[in-house]
Write a protein that holds these residues in place. Structure first.
Motif, mmCIF file in Angstrom:
data_model
loop_
_atom_site.group_PDB
_atom_site.id
_atom_site.type_symbol
_atom_site.label_atom_id
_atom_site.label_comp_id
_atom_site.label_asym_id
_atom_site.label_seq_id
_atom_site.Cartn_x
_atom_site.Cartn_y
_atom_site.Cartn_z
ATOM 1 N N GLY A 432 0.834 -1.193 0.000
ATOM 2 C CA GLY A 432 0.000 0.000 0.000
ATOM 3 C C GLY A 432 0.867 1.240 0.000
ATOM 4 O O GLY A 432 2.074 1.193 0.238
ATOM 5 N N GLY A 433 0.248 2.364 -0.305
ATOM 6 C CA GLY A 433 0.998 3.619 -0.338
ATOM 7 C C GLY A 433 0.385 4.583 -1.323
ATOM 8 O O GLY A 433 -0.691 4.337 -1.889
ATOM 9 N N ASP A 434 1.081 5.681 -1.553
ATOM 10 C CA ASP A 434 0.595 6.728 -2.454
ATOM 11 C C ASP A 434 1.327 6.670 -3.784
ATOM 12 O O ASP A 434 2.563 6.690 -3.829
ATOM 13 C CB ASP A 434 0.795 8.110 -1.827
ATOM 14 C CG ASP A 434 -0.105 8.328 -0.619
ATOM 15 O OD1 ASP A 434 -1.184 7.708 -0.576
ATOM 16 O OD2 ASP A 434 0.284 9.100 0.281
ATOM 17 N N LEU A 435 0.548 6.598 -4.862
ATOM 18 C CA LEU A 435 1.096 6.715 -6.207
ATOM 19 C C LEU A 435 0.950 8.166 -6.656
ATOM 20 O O LEU A 435 -0.141 8.732 -6.581
ATOM 21 C CB LEU A 435 0.348 5.812 -7.187
ATOM 22 C CG LEU A 435 0.496 4.298 -7.035
ATOM 23 C CD1 LEU A 435 -0.331 3.597 -8.097
ATOM 24 C CD2 LEU A 435 1.942 3.883 -7.143
ATOM 25 N N LEU A 436 2.024 8.753 -7.111
ATOM 26 C CA LEU A 436 1.976 10.113 -7.639
ATOM 27 C C LEU A 436 2.122 10.037 -9.149
ATOM 28 O O LEU A 436 3.200 9.746 -9.663
ATOM 29 C CB LEU A 436 3.092 10.970 -7.027
ATOM 30 C CG LEU A 436 3.048 12.470 -7.381
ATOM 31 C CD1 LEU A 436 1.777 13.112 -6.813
ATOM 32 C CD2 LEU A 436 4.287 13.186 -6.854
ATOM 33 N N ILE A 437 1.006 10.269 -9.856
ATOM 34 C CA ILE A 437 0.986 10.165 -11.311
ATOM 35 C C ILE A 437 0.459 11.472 -11.877
ATOM 36 O O ILE A 437 -0.643 11.907 -11.552
ATOM 37 C CB ILE A 437 0.103 8.984 -11.771
ATOM 38 C CG1 ILE A 437 0.607 7.672 -11.150
ATOM 39 C CG2 ILE A 437 0.096 8.880 -13.287
ATOM 40 C CD1 ILE A 437 -0.286 6.487 -11.437
ATOM 41 N N ASP A 438 1.269 12.098 -12.725
ATOM 42 C CA ASP A 438 0.896 13.396 -13.311
ATOM 43 C C ASP A 438 0.503 14.392 -12.229
ATOM 44 O O ASP A 438 -0.508 15.105 -12.336
ATOM 45 C CB ASP A 438 -0.249 13.232 -14.315
ATOM 46 C CG ASP A 438 0.178 12.483 -15.565
ATOM 47 O OD1 ASP A 438 1.386 12.498 -15.868
ATOM 48 O OD2 ASP A 438 -0.680 11.880 -16.226
ATOM 49 N N GLU A 439 1.302 14.396 -11.168
ATOM 50 C CA GLU A 439 1.134 15.331 -10.051
ATOM 51 C C GLU A 439 -0.185 15.138 -9.305
ATOM 52 O O GLU A 439 -0.609 16.002 -8.547
ATOM 53 C CB GLU A 439 1.266 16.779 -10.537
ATOM 54 C CG GLU A 439 2.622 17.073 -11.174
ATOM 55 C CD GLU A 439 2.757 18.523 -11.595
ATOM 56 O OE1 GLU A 439 1.758 19.262 -11.527
ATOM 57 O OE2 GLU A 439 3.872 18.921 -11.979
ATOM 58 N N LYS A 440 -0.828 13.990 -9.494
ATOM 59 C CA LYS A 440 -2.037 13.675 -8.748
ATOM 60 C C LYS A 440 -1.779 12.444 -7.887
ATOM 61 O O LYS A 440 -1.174 11.476 -8.342
ATOM 62 C CB LYS A 440 -3.218 13.417 -9.689
ATOM 63 C CG LYS A 440 -4.537 13.211 -8.954
ATOM 64 C CD LYS A 440 -5.708 13.126 -9.922
ATOM 65 C CE LYS A 440 -7.024 12.964 -9.178
ATOM 66 N NZ LYS A 440 -8.182 12.890 -10.097
ATOM 67 N N LYS A 441 -2.209 12.501 -6.626
ATOM 68 C CA LYS A 441 -1.941 11.419 -5.693
ATOM 69 C C LYS A 441 -3.097 10.427 -5.663
ATOM 70 O O LYS A 441 -4.261 10.796 -5.571
ATOM 71 C CB LYS A 441 -1.705 11.973 -4.281
ATOM 72 C CG LYS A 441 -1.286 10.900 -3.270
ATOM 73 C CD LYS A 441 -0.885 11.504 -1.937
ATOM 74 C CE LYS A 441 -2.098 12.007 -1.175
ATOM 75 N NZ LYS A 441 -1.747 12.449 0.191
ATOM 76 N N TYR A 442 -2.748 9.122 -5.762
ATOM 77 C CA TYR A 442 -3.722 8.048 -5.647
ATOM 78 C C TYR A 442 -3.288 7.161 -4.486
ATOM 79 O O TYR A 442 -2.189 6.605 -4.502
ATOM 80 C CB TYR A 442 -3.789 7.219 -6.931
ATOM 81 C CG TYR A 442 -4.264 7.992 -8.135
ATOM 82 C CD1 TYR A 442 -5.599 7.995 -8.503
ATOM 83 C CD2 TYR A 442 -3.360 8.733 -8.913
ATOM 84 C CE1 TYR A 442 -6.033 8.706 -9.617
ATOM 85 C CE2 TYR A 442 -3.784 9.456 -10.010
ATOM 86 C CZ TYR A 442 -5.122 9.433 -10.360
ATOM 87 O OH TYR A 442 -5.554 10.147 -11.447
ATOM 88 N N THR A 443 -4.136 7.040 -3.487
ATOM 89 C CA THR A 443 -3.811 6.215 -2.324
ATOM 90 C C THR A 443 -4.256 4.779 -2.588
ATOM 91 O O THR A 443 -5.431 4.522 -2.875
ATOM 92 C CB THR A 443 -4.488 6.759 -1.058
ATOM 93 O OG1 THR A 443 -4.005 8.086 -0.822
ATOM 94 C CG2 THR A 443 -4.170 5.885 0.140
ATOM 95 N N VAL A 444 -3.303 3.862 -2.491
ATOM 96 C CA VAL A 444 -3.558 2.446 -2.753
ATOM 97 C C VAL A 444 -3.450 1.681 -1.437
ATOM 98 O O VAL A 444 -2.412 1.743 -0.774
ATOM 99 C CB VAL A 444 -2.541 1.882 -3.776
ATOM 100 C CG1 VAL A 444 -2.807 0.403 -4.035
ATOM 101 C CG2 VAL A 444 -2.598 2.681 -5.069
#
Length: 540
Positions: A432-444
């Motif tokens: 788990g953790g935070d994905l930073l894609i195109d300056e947007k954060k997605y919490t997994v």
């Protein structure tokens, strides 16, 4: 054909994993066990079964105001938007754009769900192959869906007939300017790619405008044959089918060059393109061209003279003998000694990598709601896109570089920029953790049910057996004694083996003890997160 002799070695989990990793996305242990029980020939037959097609993508975002909501009158939540008007009747272009984005997200997530949920079937791997072969891009999700539907429906069928369907598909007509190709304003874009990328290949230049397999004059003649096909604007009804305009078609016969035996294509109106494709496929090089593509997709990117002679040429003949039904040739290739000798030579594509981590480790897309299910898959889509493999959005018409660009080929998936991202994404799927894609954060959240993974392994209270079996599932070949020792130090840092045996056995005897459960879960998660970041997990 010694290279293509059927594999006669022992059919074990190792061989089954190799076959399934190359022909499907990720390999769950139950599929390996199923394959072992079926045997090689039974597995091959199962892989190529024509299963029912999936239901179309659904609207997974609620209407209304706020995060994760979209006002789309084309469908209710949980219903498909595919059959709604491709040009939504809304007040502003901004609203229409938001609807298109929502439907595109649904389509991209749904596409990943098809790969994630596929069982013992090669169809999704071949659908992606054709998607990379017949590159086409459009901003309208309806056209994208129906284009991919053509590829999926024909993924196990006839190559020549698929070329005919693709040639007049609205998505392709728009992407490669076929809809702009008229008698008064010829456009050679599709004609050139039809030859160079889709059917026969260019070959080397042998003269001014004369290549091994066609000439520049052929491109001009082909473009004339293909004139007249149009696509209606989205504002009109029936926007998802092409139509033929005889007024815009170049009349008369079209002369081809010596590369096509000086054939003449007679005036045949809306069926003339079929005559053209039939003539292309009379050339033996068509079968060799597509066989090389299959070889690079399933076996190895590098084709030596030896492989050309002993693998490509005989397989191509089988394809010709079956009138371009390619499945018989693929079955021979994937059953061959050569296939089972071609191991550990392919860097996993980003899609393969993501789904190797989820499927091999027993993760299933969440079923708590349609939103949760699709949102999970959309995050996988974004991660693969961030790693340079974006569904529906290739870098150019030639497809992903890993399958054509020398000398790197598959190595183009990894460089100093991409490799750290690959490792981080693999880790986050486990921990788990935070994905930073195109300056947007997605919490997994932590996705992998590590306790379930461990209990599926017999005698997993022995750390040596646990780690060895995990490595067999993830890597498909034995790890060294030093690697086993290093991984054991991740599981139980500096402690003797019995410490794991005691703690894990206590958990098995009392799974409701939350403190024990958390402790064992953390240890397993730390171990597996390291294993999916190892170089052995990056290849197949």
């Amino acid at each position: 054909m010694p290279y293509l002799d059927t594999f006669t070695g022992n059919w074990t989990a190792k061989e089954a994993r190799h076959l399934l990793k190359r022909t499907t996305f990720g390999v769950a242990q139950n599929l390996v066990e199923n394959s072992v029980s079926l045997g090689l020939s039974g597995t091959i037959e199962k892989l190529f079964e024509e299963n029912s097609l999936p239901e179309p993508p659904l609207k997974y975002q609620l209407d209304g105001i706020g995060n994760n909501r979209i006002n789309d009158p084309g469908a209710n939540y949980g219903e498909t938007w595919v059959n709604s008007p491709a040009y939504p009747n809304v007040d502003t272009s901004q609203e229409r754009t938001r609807i298109y984005l929502s439907r595109s997200r649904s389509l991209y997530a749904w596409s990943f769900l098809q790969m994630q949920n596929a069982e013992l079937s090669i169809r999704e791997k071949l659908t992606l192959f054709w998607h990379n072969h017949f590159v086409s891009e459009n901003t309208n999700p309806h056209r994208e869906y129906y284009y991919m539907d053509v590829l999926r429906r024909n993924s196990l069928k006839n190559f020549k007939e698929l070329v005919k369907q693709i040639t007049i598909d609205p998505n392709m007509l728009l992407y490669l300017s076929g809809s702009q190709n008229t008698a008064s304003a010829p456009n050679e874009n599709y004609a050139r790619e039809l030859l160079e990328l889709f059917t026969i290949g260019k070959g080397v230049a042998l003269g001014n405008g004369d290549y091994t397999n066609y000439t520049e004059d052929d491109v001009i003649a082909f473009a004339k044959v293909l004139t007249g096909w149009r696509v209606r604007g989205l504002q009109l009804e029936d926007t998802l089918t092409a139509f033929f305009s005889n007024f815009n078609h170049t009349k008369g016969s079209k002369q081809l060059s010596h590369r096509f035996n000086n054939a003449v294509i007679l005036e045949n109106g809306e069926n003339e393109y079929k005559d053209l494709i039939d003539i292309i496929f009379q050339q033996d090089e068509c079968s060799r061209f597509i066989t090389r593509k299959f070889y690079k997709w399933f076996i190895n990117a590098e084709i030596s003279e030896d492989i050309e002679t002993n693998v490509i040429v005989p397989l191509a003949k089988i394809i010709r003998d079956h009138q371009y039904d390619f499945v018989p040739a693929l079955k021979i290739l994937l059953s061959s000694d050569h296939f089972f000798e071609s191991t550990f030579c392919m860097v996993k594509s980003p899609i393969d990598l993501m789904l190797s981590a989820t499927k091999s480790l027993l993760f299933s897309a969440p079923k708590t709601s349609i939103y949760d299910e699709y949102n999970f898959a959309y995050i996988l889509y974004l991660a693969a896109t961030d790693l340079n493999q974006s569904l529906f959005h290739h870098p150019d018409v030639a497809g992903w570089k890993a399958y054509y660009q020398e000398p790197l080929f598959y190595k183009s998936w990894i460089n100093s920029y991409l490799l750290p991202k690959r490792l981080e994404y693999c880790k986050i799927i486990v921990t788990g953790g935070d994905l930073l894609i195109d300056e947007k954060k997605y919490t997994v959240p932590p996705l992998i049910p590590v306790l379930e993974v461990a209990t599926s392994i017999v005698n997993s209270q022995d750390p040596n057996i646990l780690i060895t079996e995990l490595s067999n599932q993830l890597f498909n070949y034995p790890i060294s004694a030093s690697q086993l020792s290093a991984l054991k130090d991740i599981l139980i840092p500096g402690l003797p083996d019995f410490e794991w045996t005691v703690e894990y056995s206590m958990y098995l005897n009392n799974p409701s003890d939350n403190a024990l459960k958390i402790s064992v879960d953390n240890k397993l998660r730390n171990l597996i997160s390291v294993m999916v970041q190892m170089s052995e997990f990056q290849i197949m």
